[in-house]
Design an enzyme around this catalytic site. Structure first.
Site, mmCIF file in Angstrom:
data_model
loop_
_atom_site.group_PDB
_atom_site.id
_atom_site.type_symbol
_atom_site.label_atom_id
_atom_site.label_comp_id
_atom_site.label_asym_id
_atom_site.label_seq_id
_atom_site.Cartn_x
_atom_site.Cartn_y
_atom_site.Cartn_z
ATOM 1 N N ARG A 124 -0.667 -14.870 4.262
ATOM 2 C CA ARG A 124 -1.448 -14.270 5.353
ATOM 3 C C ARG A 124 -0.662 -14.309 6.662
ATOM 4 O O ARG A 124 -0.700 -13.365 7.448
ATOM 5 C CB ARG A 124 -2.788 -14.986 5.518
ATOM 6 N N PHE A 145 -15.793 3.230 6.583
ATOM 7 C CA PHE A 145 -14.410 3.564 6.223
ATOM 8 C C PHE A 145 -14.122 3.437 4.725
ATOM 9 O O PHE A 145 -12.998 3.691 4.283
ATOM 10 C CB PHE A 145 -13.422 2.695 7.009
ATOM 11 N N LYS A 177 0.825 -1.201 0.000
ATOM 12 C CA LYS A 177 0.000 0.000 0.000
ATOM 13 C C LYS A 177 0.870 1.266 0.000
ATOM 14 O O LYS A 177 2.087 1.189 0.197
ATOM 15 C CB LYS A 177 -0.915 -0.018 1.224
ATOM 16 N N ASN A 207 -1.616 -0.145 7.366
ATOM 17 C CA ASN A 207 -1.086 -1.473 7.703
ATOM 18 C C ASN A 207 -0.246 -2.098 6.590
ATOM 19 O O ASN A 207 -0.053 -3.307 6.543
ATOM 20 C CB ASN A 207 -2.192 -2.404 8.180
ATOM 21 N N THR A 256 -4.557 -7.937 10.688
ATOM 22 C CA THR A 256 -4.956 -6.677 10.061
ATOM 23 C C THR A 256 -4.550 -5.475 10.898
ATOM 24 O O THR A 256 -4.030 -4.492 10.383
ATOM 25 C CB THR A 256 -6.481 -6.663 9.818
ATOM 26 N N HIS A 262 -1.733 -5.492 1.501
ATOM 27 C CA HIS A 262 -2.973 -6.252 1.341
ATOM 28 C C HIS A 262 -2.613 -7.617 0.784
ATOM 29 O O HIS A 262 -1.729 -7.731 -0.066
ATOM 30 C CB HIS A 262 -3.917 -5.552 0.351
#
Length: 149
Positions: A85, A57, A9, A112, A91, A115
């Site tokens: 993961r 959000f 991100k 965070n 998360t 993704h």
């Protein structure tokens, strides 16, 4: 062979963590088959996060993802979805284990870093949303026999 979609991100890109994040997946033994740095359009962001459209959000998430470049990737390997993961972590970075990407580098759930697809169906959909078949390399690294039986 299983594939998954990962996206570093804007916060991960701006914090110069791209190499560190890629290294974690390479070191694990997964194969990078698609990679592009891009400025995400609002249309693509809204499609990607469509499951959150009714959440409060949603708009801030779309605004964040479109605020700065991201690095979109497709990784391949045995069990890559579940393993990715685990490598990524919870998360909320404050709940992520040390040794995970979010546990080591994250502080805020809204920033965070990365993704990752959450399952086989999502991975398939996200890979096809972000990449055309022509953008994905079908190759086998020379180290593959040393990583998997």
């Amino acid at each position: 062979m299983e594939r998954t979609f990962l996206m570093i991100k804007p916060d991960g890109v701006q914090r110069n963590l791209v190499g560190e994040i890629i290294q974690r997946f390479e070191t694990k033994g997964f194969t990078l088959v698609g990679l592009k740095m891009m400025q995400v359009s609002s249309e693509l962001a809204e499609k990607h996060y469509a499951v959150h459209k009714e959440r409060p959000f949603f708009r801030s998430l779309v605004d964040f993802i479109t605020s700065s470049p991201v690095v979109a990737m497709v990784w391949q390997g045995e069990g890559v979805i579940a393993s990715a993961r685990k490598i990524i972590g919870a998360t909320n970075p404050l709940n992520a284990e040390p040794g995970t990407i979010r546990g080591d580098f994250g502080i805020s759930v809204g920033r965070n870093l990365i993704h990752g697809s959450d399952g086989p169906d999502t991975a398939k959909d996200e890979v096809s949303l972000w990449f055309s078949d022509a953008e994905l390399a079908n190759w086998t690294p020379a180290i593959t026999p040393w990583v998997v039986e």
